[in-house]
Design a protein around this motif. Structure first.
Motif, PDB file in Angstrom:
ATOM      1  N   GLY A  59       0.801  -1.219   0.000  1.00 16.82           N
ATOM      2  CA  GLY A  59       0.000   0.000   0.000  1.00 16.82           C
ATOM      3  C   GLY A  59       0.832   1.267   0.000  1.00 16.82           C
ATOM      4  O   GLY A  59       0.492   2.235   0.677  1.00 16.82           O
ATOM      5  N   LYS A  60       1.880   1.270  -0.785  1.00 15.02           N
ATOM      6  CA  LYS A  60       2.770   2.444  -0.792  1.00 15.02           C
ATOM      7  C   LYS A  60       2.078   3.683  -1.340  1.00 15.02           C
ATOM      8  O   LYS A  60       2.149   4.756  -0.743  1.00 15.02           O
ATOM      9  CB  LYS A  60       4.016   2.164  -1.627  1.00 15.02           C
ATOM     10  CG  LYS A  60       5.095   1.431  -0.863  1.00 15.02           C
ATOM     11  CD  LYS A  60       6.338   1.282  -1.678  1.00 15.02           C
ATOM     12  CE  LYS A  60       6.075   0.499  -2.937  1.00 15.02           C
ATOM     13  NZ  LYS A  60       5.601  -0.881  -2.692  1.00 15.02           N
ATOM     14  N   SER A  61       1.413   3.519  -2.494  1.00 11.52           N
ATOM     15  CA  SER A  61       0.799   4.698  -3.101  1.00 11.52           C
ATOM     16  C   SER A  61      -0.306   5.260  -2.219  1.00 11.52           C
ATOM     17  O   SER A  61      -0.433   6.474  -2.051  1.00 11.52           O
ATOM     18  CB  SER A  61       0.236   4.349  -4.474  1.00 11.52           C
ATOM     19  OG  SER A  61       1.271   3.972  -5.333  1.00 11.52           O
ATOM     20  N   THR A  62      -1.095   4.367  -1.631  1.00 12.59           N
ATOM     21  CA  THR A  62      -2.171   4.822  -0.744  1.00 12.59           C
ATOM     22  C   THR A  62      -1.581   5.546   0.465  1.00 12.59           C
ATOM     23  O   THR A  62      -2.097   6.575   0.905  1.00 12.59           O
ATOM     24  CB  THR A  62      -3.005   3.609  -0.272  1.00 12.59           C
ATOM     25  OG1 THR A  62      -3.128   2.688  -1.343  1.00 12.59           O
ATOM     26  CG2 THR A  62      -4.381   4.045   0.191  1.00 12.59           C
ATOM     27  N   SER A  63      -0.494   5.002   0.995  1.00 12.87           N
ATOM     28  CA  SER A  63       0.145   5.627   2.148  1.00 12.87           C
ATOM     29  C   SER A  63       0.746   6.980   1.778  1.00 12.87           C
ATOM     30  O   SER A  63       0.674   7.940   2.553  1.00 12.87           O
ATOM     31  CB  SER A  63       1.237   4.715   2.708  1.00 12.87           C
ATOM     32  OG  SER A  63       0.680   3.480   3.125  1.00 12.87           O
ATOM     33  N   THR A  64       1.331   7.041   0.595  1.00 13.44           N
ATOM     34  CA  THR A  64       1.865   8.318   0.135  1.00 13.44           C
ATOM     35  C   THR A  64       0.726   9.336   0.053  1.00 13.44           C
ATOM     36  O   THR A  64       0.861  10.479   0.526  1.00 13.44           O
ATOM     37  CB  THR A  64       2.541   8.158  -1.251  1.00 13.44           C
ATOM     38  OG1 THR A  64       3.562   7.170  -1.141  1.00 13.44           O
ATOM     39  CG2 THR A  64       3.161   9.457  -1.717  1.00 13.44           C
ATOM     40  N   GLY A  65      -0.388   8.911  -0.519  1.00 10.58           N
ATOM     41  CA  GLY A  65      -1.549   9.788  -0.614  1.00 10.58           C
ATOM     42  C   GLY A  65      -2.010  10.284   0.748  1.00 10.58           C
ATOM     43  O   GLY A  65      -2.317  11.464   0.942  1.00 10.58           O
ATOM     44  N   MET A  66      -2.016   9.371   1.714  1.00  6.01           N
ATOM     45  CA  MET A  66      -2.421   9.723   3.078  1.00  6.01           C
ATOM     46  C   MET A  66      -1.479  10.767   3.678  1.00  6.01           C
ATOM     47  O   MET A  66      -1.909  11.724   4.325  1.00  6.01           O
ATOM     48  CB  MET A  66      -2.424   8.443   3.918  1.00  6.01           C
ATOM     49  CG  MET A  66      -2.744   8.646   5.369  1.00  6.01           C
ATOM     50  SD  MET A  66      -2.677   7.070   6.307  1.00  6.01           S
ATOM     51  CE  MET A  66      -0.922   6.986   6.691  1.00  6.01           C
ATOM     52  N   LEU A  67      -0.187  10.607   3.437  1.00  9.67           N
ATOM     53  CA  LEU A  67       0.779  11.560   3.990  1.00  9.67           C
ATOM     54  C   LEU A  67       0.705  12.915   3.294  1.00  9.67           C
ATOM     55  O   LEU A  67       0.858  13.960   3.932  1.00  9.67           O
ATOM     56  CB  LEU A  67       2.204  10.991   3.898  1.00  9.67           C
ATOM     57  CG  LEU A  67       2.519   9.890   4.901  1.00  9.67           C
ATOM     58  CD1 LEU A  67       3.939   9.378   4.704  1.00  9.67           C
ATOM     59  CD2 LEU A  67       2.339  10.398   6.335  1.00  9.67           C
ATOM     60  N   VAL A  68       0.447  12.887   1.991  1.00 10.16           N
ATOM     61  CA  VAL A  68       0.269  14.153   1.272  1.00 10.16           C
ATOM     62  C   VAL A  68      -0.852  14.944   1.932  1.00 10.16           C
ATOM     63  O   VAL A  68      -0.704  16.126   2.261  1.00 10.16           O
ATOM     64  CB  VAL A  68      -0.071  13.906  -0.221  1.00 10.16           C
ATOM     65  CG1 VAL A  68      -0.532  15.188  -0.896  1.00 10.16           C
ATOM     66  CG2 VAL A  68       1.139  13.328  -0.960  1.00 10.16           C
ATOM     67  N   GLN A  69      -1.951  14.246   2.194  1.00  5.59           N
ATOM     68  CA  GLN A  69      -3.103  14.887   2.822  1.00  5.59           C
ATOM     69  C   GLN A  69      -2.737  15.446   4.212  1.00  5.59           C
ATOM     70  O   GLN A  69      -3.089  16.572   4.544  1.00  5.59           O
ATOM     71  CB  GLN A  69      -4.206  13.837   2.970  1.00  5.59           C
ATOM     72  CG  GLN A  69      -5.599  14.405   2.911  1.00  5.59           C
ATOM     73  CD  GLN A  69      -6.586  13.348   2.374  1.00  5.59           C
ATOM     74  OE1 GLN A  69      -6.249  12.162   2.277  1.00  5.59           O
ATOM     75  NE2 GLN A  69      -7.780  13.781   2.023  1.00  5.59           N
ATOM     76  N   ALA A  70      -2.014  14.644   4.978  1.00  4.74           N
ATOM     77  CA  ALA A  70      -1.641  15.069   6.336  1.00  4.74           C
ATOM     78  C   ALA A  70      -0.758  16.316   6.303  1.00  4.74           C
ATOM     79  O   ALA A  70      -0.934  17.238   7.111  1.00  4.74           O
ATOM     80  CB  ALA A  70      -0.926  13.924   7.059  1.00  4.74           C
ATOM     81  N   PHE A  71       0.178  16.366   5.369  1.00  4.53           N
ATOM     82  CA  PHE A  71       1.053  17.547   5.288  1.00  4.53           C
ATOM     83  C   PHE A  71       0.311  18.747   4.703  1.00  4.53           C
ATOM     84  O   PHE A  71       0.595  19.886   5.043  1.00  4.53           O
ATOM     85  CB  PHE A  71       2.317  17.235   4.476  1.00  4.53           C
ATOM     86  CG  PHE A  71       3.349  16.467   5.256  1.00  4.53           C
ATOM     87  CD1 PHE A  71       3.988  17.057   6.349  1.00  4.53           C
ATOM     88  CD2 PHE A  71       3.687  15.169   4.920  1.00  4.53           C
ATOM     89  CE1 PHE A  71       4.942  16.363   7.090  1.00  4.53           C
ATOM     90  CE2 PHE A  71       4.641  14.467   5.645  1.00  4.53           C
ATOM     91  CZ  PHE A  71       5.264  15.057   6.743  1.00  4.53           C
ATOM     92  N   ARG A  72      -0.651  18.477   3.827  1.00  2.00           N
ATOM     93  CA  ARG A  72      -1.460  19.574   3.297  1.00  2.00           C
ATOM     94  C   ARG A  72      -2.287  20.209   4.402  1.00  2.00           C
ATOM     95  O   ARG A  72      -2.490  21.418   4.410  1.00  2.00           O
ATOM     96  CB  ARG A  72      -2.381  19.077   2.171  1.00  2.00           C
ATOM     97  CG  ARG A  72      -1.679  18.721   0.873  1.00  2.00           C
ATOM     98  CD  ARG A  72      -1.000  19.930   0.216  1.00  2.00           C
ATOM     99  NE  ARG A  72      -1.946  20.980  -0.089  1.00  2.00           N
ATOM    100  CZ  ARG A  72      -1.841  22.243   0.318  1.00  2.00           C
ATOM    101  NH1 ARG A  72      -0.828  22.634   1.063  1.00  2.00           N
ATOM    102  NH2 ARG A  72      -2.746  23.128  -0.014  1.00  2.00           N
ATOM    103  N   LYS A  73      -2.767  19.394   5.338  1.00  2.00           N
ATOM    104  CA  LYS A  73      -3.513  19.927   6.490  1.00  2.00           C
ATOM    105  C   LYS A  73      -2.663  20.899   7.289  1.00  2.00           C
ATOM    106  O   LYS A  73      -3.166  21.811   7.916  1.00  2.00           O
ATOM    107  CB  LYS A  73      -3.910  18.757   7.410  1.00  2.00           C
ATOM    108  CG  LYS A  73      -5.291  18.209   7.164  1.00  2.00           C
ATOM    109  CD  LYS A  73      -5.733  17.348   8.337  1.00  2.00           C
ATOM    110  CE  LYS A  73      -6.801  16.364   7.909  1.00  2.00           C
ATOM    111  NZ  LYS A  73      -6.822  15.192   8.798  1.00  2.00           N
ATOM    112  N   ARG A  74      -1.372  20.656   7.292  1.00  2.00           N
ATOM    113  CA  ARG A  74      -0.453  21.561   7.985  1.00  2.00           C
ATOM    114  C   ARG A  74       0.028  22.680   7.066  1.00  2.00           C
ATOM    115  O   ARG A  74       1.007  23.357   7.369  1.00  2.00           O
ATOM    116  CB  ARG A  74       0.772  20.774   8.467  1.00  2.00           C
ATOM    117  CG  ARG A  74       0.453  19.691   9.469  1.00  2.00           C
ATOM    118  CD  ARG A  74       1.729  19.076   9.970  1.00  2.00           C
ATOM    119  NE  ARG A  74       1.446  18.102  11.018  1.00  2.00           N
ATOM    120  CZ  ARG A  74       2.375  17.659  11.868  1.00  2.00           C
ATOM    121  NH1 ARG A  74       3.603  18.121  11.805  1.00  2.00           N
ATOM    122  NH2 ARG A  74       2.067  16.791  12.796  1.00  2.00           N
TER     123      ARG A  74
END
Lengths: 312, 312
Positions: A59-74
């Motif tokens: 699930g690398k791509s999904t995890s990358t997507g999740m982290l993108v979202q988390a950093f965008r929140k910041r």
């Protein structure tokens, strides 16, 4: 378009200019020297470089997507380089081409780029630092490098990133065992994805037992996630922050960056030498040497000496 | 022991001498040049080099064991190089150390050796051809190179082997998709192991559909196996024979061997240059250049120029 125009547009955050410049990196454009000279003083090393690696299916791509979202929140401007060494023969893909990244495809504060690692000595180590410079010039504050990998790619990513995240998932067979030595050395943070599945606790336990056997100053935390639902995103980002704080306090960040700069310089020098091998005296010379080695007329060391004399 | 003694013993098929010589290859012994000069005319390229690759969990070691047995039945002397790029940080292991290879540990006509690929530019491409020479000198007629890998390692193995076998297993998640571009290009034979499991037919079908989209002169056969029971061993060996016949008839074998010799010469030359970087002017010079790049005082291309001038 002039290189200076392209760079001005990239600095302005225009995705197409960023994409063009990264394509030039990928294709080894003769204008790269000029581009890198121009980018020399561009916010150098402002970005946090985070590597994500793991076997296919974790699930690398999904995890990358999740982290993108988390950093965008910041409110961070985020770059993603999906370096895919499993496609050594395909060229680069377009910006924003990753299906699972659709959510972010229209966000102007996110750059997403697939890069094919050329199937060649120094491919990844040569091109990636330059792609990172382009993304830094475009204002990225966090850059995620996603790579498929058990093996060499993992080692490469560890030398390119400030923090390396190794992704695992339950039920990957003997993947952990197989990858053991490698991942224990390079992981700064472990993420056990698909933590809602059977076997997640067992995977975490196995990992913890393996980690207990290694002596390292930094103890990699193990973070469970369910990436497709976004569960655990904040925990991962917190673990990344802790690791960054450790890197800064220990002086390790400066050390890693120096090693990275050394590797980059070496990779460029070696690439230049390789192209001398190929072009200066033409490919013929090397063919003749290869035939003589095949005939048992020369040993490969003597052949290498002759090659080096030839390029003088 | 003198190198010449060691070589005499290796030629005589003594496993400890073979192991010592391969260790010297792995550790980059200063006597390698002498050893390779000595081995120059030793049954060059007598051995068939067969690469086996696939993701963790597909049953590579079991399949290697099965093939060893099949070739032993044909009275071939067999060498196995288990190149494990997932342990870039561990040194070489002893001959015959692989648990699943126990069956063959006492067979004097089988050499089994684990090699750690150094986590460095040119590690695998530099050391493996020399290890192959040692095994050829010891009289091996078939050499199996087993490597973990999705990615770079696959590409490397394809350039080292006459025939590359890509192993798959049902239920490996999106492994096939992820690895698609790479494995289609490098596979000469596909083996779908664990063919007694659910999903084996689906995996074969998926593979067949993918292959239908590619134009290649040689169409890689897809062979189902159940390696732990030895099922399909003969089918795999037959597929390997057919591929060898194709290689010989088409002139591709000669071409592959020439490319391999070229790569070997280049890898030795590049390694020599790298050690000049590291030693001739000491590491200091490169550190200073790295710091100047980090400070934005130099771009990496200019730094590489200065490095090359320094080693002039």
């Amino acid at each position: 378009m002039e290189v200076s125009d392209l760079i001005a547009r990239a600095r302005d955050g225009q995705p197409r200019a960023v994409a063009r410049l990264i394509s030039m990196v990928e294709n080894g454009s003769p204008r790269l020297r000029e581009i890198m000279a121009e980018l020399r003083t561009d916010r150098p090393h402002r970005a946090r470089i985070i590597g994500l690696t793991g076997s296919p299916g974790v699930g690398k791509s999904t995890s990358t997507g999740m982290l993108v979202q988390a950093f965008r929140k910041r409110d961070k401007k985020v770059g993603v380089l999906a370096v895919d060494p499993s496609s050594p023969f395909t060229g680069g893909a377009l910006l924003g081409d990753r299906v699972r990244m659709q959510d972010h495809a229209c966000d102007p504060e996110v750059f997403i780029r697939s890069m094919a690692s050329r199937g060649h000595l120094g491919g990844l180590s040569w091109a990636t630092p330059q792609a990172l410079r382009v993304l830094e010039a475009a204002g990225c504050e966090v850059i995620l490098i996603e790579t498929v990998g058990v093996g060499q790619a993992e080692v490469d990513i560890a030398s390119l990133a400030d923090t390396t995240v190794v992704l695992l998932a339950p039920g990957m067979g003997d993947g952990i065992q197989a990858a053991k030595a490698g991942i224990l050395e390079i992981a700064d943070v472990f993420v056990v994805n698909k933590a809602d599945r059977d076997g997640a606790q067992a995977t975490i336990r196995e990992l913890r037992n393996m980690l207990a056997l290694v002596e390292r100053v930094w103890r990699p935390p193990i973070v469970p996630t369910v990436a497709y639902r976004g569960e655990g995103a904040e925990d991962v980002v917190n673990a990344l922050d802790e690791h960054l704080a450790y890197l800064e306090e220990s002086g390790e960040l400066a050390r890693r960056r120096q090693v990275r700069a050394r590797d980059e310089i070496e990779a460029i020098a070696l690439a230049a030498l390789r192209s001398r091998f190929a072009h200066l005296h033409g490919d013929r010379r090397l063919d003749v040497l290869a035939d003589r080695v095949l005939d048992g007329d020369l040993d490969p060391y003597t052949a290498a000496d002759e090659l080096m004399e030839a390029i003088g």
